[in-house]
Design an enzyme around this catalytic site. Structure first.
Site, PDB file in Angstrom:
ATOM      1  N   GLY A  61       0.799  -1.229   0.000  1.00 48.43           N
ATOM      2  CA  GLY A  61       0.000   0.000   0.000  1.00 48.43           C
ATOM      3  C   GLY A  61       0.826   1.272   0.000  1.00 48.43           C
ATOM      4  N   SER A  62       0.190   2.353   0.453  1.00 46.59           N
ATOM      5  CA  SER A  62       0.792   3.686   0.369  1.00 46.59           C
ATOM      6  C   SER A  62       1.943   3.861   1.350  1.00 46.59           C
ATOM      7  CB  SER A  62      -0.280   4.734   0.668  1.00 46.59           C
ATOM      8  OG  SER A  62       0.325   5.977   0.935  1.00 46.59           O
ATOM      9  N   THR A  63       2.916   4.655   0.948  1.00 46.64           N
ATOM     10  CA  THR A  63       4.058   4.954   1.815  1.00 46.64           C
ATOM     11  C   THR A  63       3.629   5.780   3.031  1.00 46.64           C
ATOM     12  OG1 THR A  63       4.575   6.905   0.503  1.00 46.64           O
ATOM     13  CG2 THR A  63       5.755   4.906  -0.039  1.00 46.64           C
ATOM     14  N   VAL A  64       2.423   6.362   2.984  1.00 39.55           N
ATOM     15  CA  VAL A  64       1.915   7.096   4.146  1.00 39.55           C
ATOM     16  C   VAL A  64       1.757   6.151   5.342  1.00 39.55           C
ATOM     17  CG1 VAL A  64      -0.001   8.516   5.007  1.00 39.55           C
ATOM     18  CG2 VAL A  64       0.788   8.791   2.663  1.00 39.55           C
ATOM     19  N   GLY A  65       1.686   4.846   5.058  1.00 36.77           N
ATOM     20  CA  GLY A  65       1.600   3.837   6.118  1.00 36.77           C
ATOM     21  C   GLY A  65       2.698   3.986   7.166  1.00 36.77           C
TER      22      GLY A  65
END
Lengths: 136, 398
Positions: A61-65
């Protein structure tokens, strides 16, 4: 049971294992307020990761994780430690920011060797884990 | 084991403060994950993870903490778009609560000494790495441009790693920083005639779907121009994870690729019909779309073109053009901004449709010439139509 592995982020933590056979996205897949896995249809949907040794194959998923893992630590909802089969950048970054011990590449596949409910000591500094069968 | 110089050891040990130590710890951990043998100095960083829409409170907490711990960029560092035009957010319909948090994000970066460029095209506002130089860029479209067109060397950095590289002036040596990782993995033979930027964007989107993260070697593309390369790379990085592409006769590293490196590579051929099919897969029916241009941010040439198409027209629908402050200033001086706005359009800076809180702003439908934009907006639940700039202007004029 004692297994050697690779330290990615150092530290020591212990807790009850939560084993997911699915990869995990912390952004959108885990609620940072409650620590619950919320991704629909996920192998551990509805389970709480807080204070547990969270075992899963790898991140997705997103690097915002990475920032979500950091925020969970601040809010007290983060896992105590993470064990991946093979980690990747999002989880590794999140664990560095949040100071959560992270190991991967254990000498046995952690998804088979560990079960939800086992009591696991993660000694990332020394590069090994110790697990006690949760049913015994 | 990752080798560190004595200076790097000191940074990791906290002798240059906690922010430097944390950044070093991150670079070392990732370096070990990816099997790097050492770190390399980087000449610049481009930092992503700026819009509060993506960062949320999680990211804001981290940025404010780092700024508070004294994190300072020691190499040139520019910033990706924010979730709003920093001056015109009210007019955009951005909620007050969002704006307050977004401004705190910008303040944190300002405290770190990062240039507040707020653009995904830093290379259009004077941040142009030298060929062969090591840089640490985030923002997938800028990564593709930097590696492929400028010939600089970067991996696809994330927000935290690009900040860590800005703060330490280092990056872990692996991936596209190494010569051998930059060789092409598959050949894409372009049979289609490429005229418009929409077609370049379609080709990129298709290539990303076919190749995933493999480095493509394009044949059959002639004189593409900067804007077309920008569109191609942005789309490649959206549908796949392509961070580097080569174009025979065009891009900077082609001359260094030995001919035997191409032998035996799997080949794909792309025809005009394939491009049309890619468009129909992403397009849906729309009645009253907001027309949006500038994904990636418009260049001066693209603003000149939009101004030319809009001059003397009166728009019936909303048309928003997104660009950087640097390009906006020049476009204003040349009268392009006035031409767009006299027709009823709006030229906004610091942000774009991909990172603005469109749902909260009431958007339901949009029209664009960018596959990257179309993908992200579809993911947000906004219906999208794809078209060329000329078609979109026509549609907005009704």
């Amino acid at each position: 049971m004692r297994l050697q592995g690779r330290k990615v982020v150092g530290g020591y933590a212990e807790g009850e294992a939560l084993v997911s056979l699915d990869p995990v996205s912390f952004y959108g897949g885990v609620d940072p307020e409650t620590g619950m896995v919320t991704e629909p249809g996920h192998a551990v949907e509805g389970e709480c990761v807080t204070g547990r040794v969270f075992v899963f194959p790898t991140g997705k998923g997103s690097t915002v994780g990475s920032y979500v893992i950091f925020r969970m630590r601040r809010m007290g909802t983060a896992p105590a430690a993470i064990i991946n089969a093979e980690t990747e950048a999002i989880i590794a970054t999140g664990c560095v920011l949040a100071e959560i011990p992270l190991m991967d590449r254990l000498e046995a596949d952690p998804l088979e060797a560990l079960r939800t409910g086992d009591f696991v000591k993660v000694n990332a500094d020394e590069g090994f884990i110790e697990a006690v069968d949760g049913r015994s | 084991m990752l080798y560190l110089t004595r200076e790097e050891e000191r940074m990791l040990g906290g002798e240059e403060g906690p922010a430097v130590a944390k950044s070093m710890e991150l670079l070392v951990a990732l370096g070990e994950v990816f099997g790097a043998e050492r770190l390399v100095p980087v000449e610049s960083a481009h930092i992503s993870g700026v819009s509060y829409k993506n960062l949320g409170d999680a990211g804001l907490d981290f940025l404010e903490e780092q700024a508070g711990l004294g994190a300072r960029a020691r190499v040139r560092a520019t910033l990706n778009p924010a979730g709003m035009d920093l001056d015109l957010w009210r007019e955009m319909g951005v909620p007050e609560a969002f704006a307050e948090k977004q401004l705190r994000v910008i303040q944190a970066f300002e405290g770190m000494g990062v240039e507040l460029t707020c653009t995904c095209t830093p290379y259009l506002v004077g941040h142009v790495p030298r060929p062969g130089s090591q840089v640490a860029w985030a923002e997938s479209s800028a990564v593709a441009f930097s590696n492929s067109v400028l010939g600089a060397r970067t991996n696809r950095e994330s927000g935290p790693t690009s900040i860590a590289s800005a703060v330490t002036g280092r990056a872990a040596l692996y991936g596209y920083r190494l010569e051998e990782s930059r060789l092409p993995g598959k050949v894409v033979e372009v049979e289609a005639e490429l005229g418009t930027r929409l077609e370049y964007s379609a080709l990129g989107y298709l290539t990303g779907e076919l190749l995933g993260t493999t480095v493509p070697y394009f044949k059959g593309i002639e004189n593409p121009g900067l804007e077309s390369l920008k569109a191609l790379g942005a789309a490649c990085a959206t549908s796949g994870g392509i961070s580097l592409y080569h174009i025979e006769g065009v891009t900077s590293e082609v001359a260094r690729i030995p001919s035997e490196a191409l032998r035996g590579l799997e080949r794909f051929s792309v025809e005009g019909a394939d491009l049309a099919e890619a468009a129909s897969a992403l397009s849906s029916g729309v009645d009253d779309p907001v027309v949006c241009l500038g994904c990636p941010h418009c260049s001066l040439e693209e603003l000149r073109e939009a101004a030319g198409l809009l001059r003397g027209k009166t728009l019936r629908r909303r048309l928003w053009v997104f660009t950087s402050r640097g390009v906006h200033r020049e476009a204003e001086r040349r009268g392009y901004v006035a031409a767009v706005e006299e027709a009823g359009g709006r030229v906004l800076r610091d942000t774009c449709m991909v990172v603005a809180p469109l749902r909260e702003m009431g958007w339901r439908e949009a029209a664009t010439n960018s596959y990257k934009c179309a993908q992200y907006l579809s993911d947000m639940g906004i219906a999208v139509r794809l078209g060329t700039v000329a078609e979109l202007v026509e549609a907005a004029a009704g």
